[in-house]
Design a protein around this motif. Structure first.
Motif: not given
Length: 365
Positions: A70-83, A216-226
């Protein structure tokens, strides 16, 4: 995604997020089942886009079956979370300001310059929910437009307009045990804020640029446990990549994989969320994906072109709506350009404004 699942023995049912009805993802016929019962019955729950009501997301999150998180989905849906995520991970992106009051635009102009792209932090895509400022003289008119919005409810992300060389995207898939399979970088051409053409693999990409995107992908995916397919969109400036957006799902710029890769992104997403081994992402041929946008009807005679594959979505036509796409495959970029030229002869130029110029560029590579 459902069509990619059937050969694997995976049955897919869909939830219409507008009314929570259960539907067949192919025929769109309503299935006589309740949402709560469906959540109990299925093995895995996933998403095909990120703009999902948060109460529905929390409901399926509670089942423990939702992948990606849910964290990953909400981050992709909200530019503030994303930034905030990009800042936390020290990932380069466009200089920006977040504003919740129209009057804050003046300070943003002073800090970032007078050429700005202003984006709604939620529910904006394909150029919707975006505004451009080219010079200060447009500021009063723009502030008048934005004053009609509830910026406390949906803040704006104000970005410096960058003079980038091109747009690229990396689509990759991560399994629950951390295995990652990367597709090659794709080069993306946009028109009026909407993706029109993707070329994969992107021409003129060296190993250093590829590795930068993967890091960059690895950082994002690991942080979100994607878990599943994740797309990262980049601006390339020289040899530097800046993240434009992330998309926690299969992505339009990855549709080329349906014909151009050993395993398409849809199948690999299902493999990841169902705990199956990831499929090979080996490129089988240079491929162009051309979106069919707002086009009501055309002859199917272009199917006589070798390497031309049509994917029609069966949607009701409307302006700027993606009605389907073509995948064109060829042995090399020059031949791919010639195939695009041949396709252009069958299509209305007003709906495919970038096709001929991109074809001519590829032929020269």
């Amino acid at each position: 995604m459902a069509l990619a699942g059937y050969p694997l023995g995976i049955s897919v049912q869909a939830v219409d997020v507008a009314d929570n009805k259960i539907v067949d993802p192919v025929t769109k016929q309503v299935i006589n089942n309740s949402l709560n019962r469906l959540i109990e019955e299925v093995d895995t729950i996933t998403v095909e886009f990120e703009h999902i009501p948060e109460d529905l997301l929390e409901l399926v999150h509670g089942s423990g079956k939702l992948k990606p998180s849910v964290e990953a989905i909400l981050t992709g849906a909200d530019r503030v979370r994303e930034k905030k995520l990009l800042e936390k991970l020290a990932i380069d992106n466009c200089p920006f300001e977040i504003i919740t009051e129209v009057e804050q635009l003046d300070a943003a102009v002073e800090k970032l310059g007078e050429k700005l792209i202003i984006k709604a932090s939620r529910d904006g895509y394909d150029g919707y929910g975006q505004w451009r400022l080219q010079n200060k003289s447009q500021l009063p008119e723009l502030k008048e437009k934005l004053s009609q919005l509830d910026l406390h409810k949906i803040p704006l992300v104000v970005e410096k307009m960058l003079n980038f060389d091109r747009e690229l995207s990396l689509v990759a898939v991560r399994s629950s045990n951390g295995d990652i399979a990367y597709y090659p970088l794709a080069e993306n051409l946009h028109y009026q804020g909407q993706l029109h053409v993707s070329i994969a693999p992107a021409p003129q990409v060296d190993e250093a640029l590829n590795q930068q995107a993967k890091t960059i992908f690895n950082k994002l995916a690991e942080s979100l446990d994607y878990v599943g397919v994740l797309s990262v969109e980049f601006f390339q400036i020289g040899q530097q990549l800046l993240v434009n957006e992330i998309a926690p799902r299969v992505h339009n710029s990855g549709h080329w994989t349906m014909q151009g890769a050993d395993t398409c992104q849809f199948e690999n997403h299902l493999r990841a969320v169902r705990g199956l081994p990831l499929g090979s992402t080996k490129v089988t041929s240079p491929t162009a994906m051309i979106n069919i946008i707002g086009c009501k009807a055309f002859s199917r005679d272009m199917l006589s072109i070798p390497g031309c594959h049509l994917h029609w979505y069966g949607k009701t036509p409307r302006k700027k709506r993606k009605m389907g796409h073509f995948n064109l495959c060829a042995d090399n970029y020059s031949e791919l350009g010639k195939t695009m030229q041949a396709l252009a002869e069958y299509l209305p130029v007003e709906n495919f404004p970038m096709l001929k110029d991109e074809a001519a560029r590829l032929i020269k590579l």
